[in-house]
Design a protein around this motif. Structure first.
Motif, PDB file in Angstrom:
ATOM      1  N   TYR A 168       5.929  -0.357  -0.488  1.00 36.46           N
ATOM      2  CA  TYR A 168       6.002  -0.584  -1.919  1.00 36.46           C
ATOM      3  C   TYR A 168       5.901  -0.309  -3.197  1.00 36.46           C
ATOM      4  CZ  TYR A 168       2.152  -2.560   1.465  1.00 36.46           C
ATOM      5  OH  TYR A 168       2.425  -3.052   2.552  1.00 36.46           O
ATOM      6  N   ASN A 169       7.082  -0.029  -3.498  1.00 32.85           N
ATOM      7  CA  ASN A 169       8.452   0.587  -4.393  1.00 32.85           C
ATOM      8  C   ASN A 169       7.463   1.149  -5.675  1.00 32.85           C
ATOM      9  OD1 ASN A 169      10.138   1.247  -3.310  1.00 32.85           O
ATOM     10  ND2 ASN A 169      11.164  -1.173  -3.520  1.00 32.85           N
ATOM     11  N   ASP A 170       6.852   0.283  -6.417  1.00 27.63           N
ATOM     12  CA  ASP A 170       6.284   0.598  -7.813  1.00 27.63           C
ATOM     13  C   ASP A 170       4.358   0.633  -7.693  1.00 27.63           C
ATOM     14  OD1 ASP A 170       5.029  -1.899  -7.232  1.00 27.63           O
ATOM     15  OD2 ASP A 170       5.507  -3.038  -9.320  1.00 27.63           O
ATOM     16  N   ALA A 171       4.416   1.153  -6.264  1.00 24.60           N
ATOM     17  CA  ALA A 171       3.144   1.109  -5.973  1.00 24.60           C
ATOM     18  C   ALA A 171       2.938   2.715  -6.089  1.00 24.60           C
ATOM     19  CB  ALA A 171       2.789   0.686  -5.196  1.00 24.60           C
ATOM     20  N   PHE A 172       0.891   2.791  -6.266  1.00 26.18           N
ATOM     21  CA  PHE A 172       0.160   4.115  -6.480  1.00 26.18           C
ATOM     22  C   PHE A 172       1.038   4.964  -5.405  1.00 26.18           C
ATOM     23  CE2 PHE A 172      -3.259   6.971  -5.400  1.00 26.18           C
ATOM     24  CZ  PHE A 172      -3.396   7.701  -6.971  1.00 26.18           C
ATOM     25  N   THR A 173       1.559   4.402  -3.808  1.00 20.68           N
ATOM     26  CA  THR A 173       1.516   5.807  -2.806  1.00 20.68           C
ATOM     27  C   THR A 173       2.730   5.669  -2.969  1.00 20.68           C
ATOM     28  OG1 THR A 173       1.618   3.608  -1.628  1.00 20.68           O
ATOM     29  CG2 THR A 173      -0.311   4.039  -1.891  1.00 20.68           C
ATOM     30  N   SER A 174       3.982   5.176  -3.637  1.00 20.80           N
ATOM     31  CA  SER A 174       4.675   5.821  -4.043  1.00 20.80           C
ATOM     32  C   SER A 174       5.115   6.876  -4.525  1.00 20.80           C
ATOM     33  CB  SER A 174       5.970   4.640  -3.922  1.00 20.80           C
ATOM     34  OG  SER A 174       5.659   4.645  -5.998  1.00 20.80           O
ATOM     35  N   ARG A 175       4.327   7.758  -4.333  1.00 16.73           N
ATOM     36  CA  ARG A 175       4.240   8.835  -5.546  1.00 16.73           C
ATOM     37  C   ARG A 175       4.254  10.182  -3.827  1.00 16.73           C
ATOM     38  NH1 ARG A 175      -0.438   8.659  -9.658  1.00 16.73           N
ATOM     39  NH2 ARG A 175      -0.705  11.207  -9.059  1.00 16.73           N
ATOM     40  N   ALA A 176       3.393   9.802  -2.273  1.00 20.70           N
ATOM     41  CA  ALA A 176       3.935  10.452  -1.576  1.00 20.70           C
ATOM     42  C   ALA A 176       4.888  10.010  -0.775  1.00 20.70           C
ATOM     43  CB  ALA A 176       2.732  11.497  -1.819  1.00 20.70           C
ATOM     44  N   LYS A 177       4.894  10.970   0.555  1.00 22.07           N
ATOM     45  CA  LYS A 177       5.308  10.501   1.592  1.00 22.07           C
ATOM     46  C   LYS A 177       4.312  11.064   2.969  1.00 22.07           C
ATOM     47  CE  LYS A 177      10.321   9.990   0.848  1.00 22.07           C
ATOM     48  NZ  LYS A 177      11.898  10.227   1.979  1.00 22.07           N
ATOM     49  N   ASP A 178       3.063  11.641   2.441  1.00 20.58           N
ATOM     50  CA  ASP A 178       2.379  12.680   3.447  1.00 20.58           C
ATOM     51  C   ASP A 178       0.923  12.003   3.963  1.00 20.58           C
ATOM     52  OD1 ASP A 178       1.613  13.212   0.585  1.00 20.58           O
ATOM     53  OD2 ASP A 178       0.994  15.048   1.494  1.00 20.58           O
ATOM     54  N   TRP A 179       0.846  10.523   3.332  1.00 20.26           N
ATOM     55  CA  TRP A 179      -0.352   9.845   3.455  1.00 20.26           C
ATOM     56  C   TRP A 179      -0.495   9.829   4.440  1.00 20.26           C
ATOM     57  CZ3 TRP A 179      -2.441   9.051  -0.804  1.00 20.26           C
ATOM     58  CH2 TRP A 179      -2.188   8.461  -1.943  1.00 20.26           C
ATOM     59  N   GLN A 180      -1.999   9.688   5.278  1.00 24.44           N
ATOM     60  CA  GLN A 180      -3.183  10.045   5.836  1.00 24.44           C
ATOM     61  C   GLN A 180      -4.202   8.766   6.262  1.00 24.44           C
ATOM     62  OE1 GLN A 180      -4.641  13.840   6.653  1.00 24.44           O
ATOM     63  NE2 GLN A 180      -2.501  14.214   6.332  1.00 24.44           N
ATOM     64  N   ILE A 181      -3.961   8.756   7.447  1.00 25.21           N
ATOM     65  CA  ILE A 181      -5.507   7.425   7.134  1.00 25.21           C
ATOM     66  C   ILE A 181      -6.707   8.379   7.423  1.00 25.21           C
ATOM     67  CG2 ILE A 181      -7.356   6.209   8.122  1.00 25.21           C
ATOM     68  CD1 ILE A 181      -4.776   4.954  10.203  1.00 25.21           C
ATOM     69  N   PHE A 182      -7.542   8.179   6.594  1.00 26.98           N
ATOM     70  CA  PHE A 182      -8.710   9.412   5.993  1.00 26.98           C
ATOM     71  C   PHE A 182     -10.089   8.370   6.861  1.00 26.98           C
ATOM     72  CE2 PHE A 182     -12.738  10.129   3.395  1.00 26.98           C
ATOM     73  CZ  PHE A 182     -13.023  11.404   3.720  1.00 26.98           C
ATOM     74  N   LEU A 183     -10.117   6.851   6.290  1.00 26.19           N
ATOM     75  CA  LEU A 183     -11.590   6.585   7.521  1.00 26.19           C
ATOM     76  C   LEU A 183     -11.645   4.854   6.984  1.00 26.19           C
ATOM     77  CD1 LEU A 183     -15.071   6.172   8.219  1.00 26.19           C
ATOM     78  CD2 LEU A 183     -14.447   5.822   5.492  1.00 26.19           C
ATOM     79  N   THR A 184     -11.489   4.248   8.376  1.00 25.00           N
ATOM     80  CA  THR A 184     -11.067   2.984   7.938  1.00 25.00           C
ATOM     81  C   THR A 184     -12.072   1.766   8.359  1.00 25.00           C
ATOM     82  OG1 THR A 184      -9.049   3.097   9.532  1.00 25.00           O
ATOM     83  CG2 THR A 184      -9.996   1.243   9.302  1.00 25.00           C
ATOM     84  N   ILE A 185     -12.799   0.780   7.701  1.00 24.67           N
ATOM     85  CA  ILE A 185     -14.068   0.273   7.487  1.00 24.67           C
ATOM     86  C   ILE A 185     -13.768  -1.174   7.623  1.00 24.67           C
ATOM     87  CG2 ILE A 185     -16.292  -1.152   6.702  1.00 24.67           C
ATOM     88  CD1 ILE A 185     -15.453   1.576   4.573  1.00 24.67           C
ATOM     89  N   GLU A 186     -14.296  -1.534   9.477  1.00 19.55           N
ATOM     90  CA  GLU A 186     -13.565  -3.126   9.953  1.00 19.55           C
ATOM     91  C   GLU A 186     -14.580  -3.915   9.580  1.00 19.55           C
ATOM     92  OE1 GLU A 186     -10.868  -3.631  12.481  1.00 19.55           O
ATOM     93  OE2 GLU A 186     -10.292  -1.475  11.742  1.00 19.55           O
ATOM     94  N   CYS A 187     -14.017  -4.967   8.715  1.00 19.09           N
ATOM     95  CA  CYS A 187     -15.277  -5.860   7.995  1.00 19.09           C
ATOM     96  C   CYS A 187     -14.833  -7.218   9.156  1.00 19.09           C
ATOM     97  CB  CYS A 187     -14.480  -6.206   6.301  1.00 19.09           C
ATOM     98  SG  CYS A 187     -14.549  -4.965   5.791  1.00 19.09           S
ATOM     99  N   LYS A 188     -15.934  -8.127   8.631  1.00 24.51           N
ATOM    100  CA  LYS A 188     -15.775  -9.240   9.335  1.00 24.51           C
ATOM    101  C   LYS A 188     -15.155 -10.447   8.667  1.00 24.51           C
ATOM    102  CE  LYS A 188     -20.440  -8.904   8.106  1.00 24.51           C
ATOM    103  NZ  LYS A 188     -21.880  -9.670   8.259  1.00 24.51           N
ATOM    104  N   SER A 189     -14.593  -9.937   7.414  1.00 20.15           N
ATOM    105  CA  SER A 189     -13.932 -11.594   6.847  1.00 20.15           C
ATOM    106  C   SER A 189     -12.538 -10.990   5.748  1.00 20.15           C
ATOM    107  CB  SER A 189     -14.709 -12.328   5.868  1.00 20.15           C
ATOM    108  OG  SER A 189     -15.104 -11.979   4.678  1.00 20.15           O
ATOM    109  N   ASP A 190     -11.984 -11.303   5.106  1.00 23.34           N
ATOM    110  CA  ASP A 190     -11.132 -11.000   3.985  1.00 23.34           C
ATOM    111  C   ASP A 190     -12.104 -10.527   2.468  1.00 23.34           C
ATOM    112  OD1 ASP A 190      -8.807 -11.708   5.938  1.00 23.34           O
ATOM    113  OD2 ASP A 190      -7.920 -12.628   4.353  1.00 23.34           O
TER     114      ASP A 190
END
Length: 95
Positions: free
Chosen positions: A37-59
């Motif tokens: 995602y070139n222009d995304a906020f996350t393109s500022r770093a390459k060391d992202w790691q999962i902090f938390l995942t929340i499983e949901c019932k629907s979109d």
């Protein structure tokens, strides 16, 4: 189909990013770290790691919870989501 809200953390930026996916959180993490995602906020770093995942019932539920977390604009709130799982249960009952 899996629907998840995920929170990523970048040690180099010392920042969190919140998103949601209808696919694999691991696949999404890899895309963020590869700057898929070139222009995304996350393109500022390459060391992202999962902090938390929340499983949901629907979109819809995932979008509402993601939006709620982003509206809070609070590092403390994000840390407390992991520290106090009952907050997540309250989000499920609200959304």
């Amino acid at each position: 189909m899996s629907v998840s809200v995920y929170i990523l953390y970048s040690p180099s930026l010392d920042l969190f990013y919140t998103g949601f996916t209808t696919g694999s959180v691991i696949d999404r993490l890899e895309k963020h770290n590869m700057h898929y995602y070139n222009d995304a906020f996350t393109s500022r770093a390459k060391d992202w790691q999962i902090f938390l995942t929340i499983e949901c019932k629907s979109d819809k539920q995932a979008r509402l919870i993601e939006s709620h977390i982003k509206r809070m604009k609070s590092r403390t709130y994000i840390l407390n989501l992991k520290k106090y799982p009952n907050i997540i249960q309250l989000l499920f009952s609200k959304y």
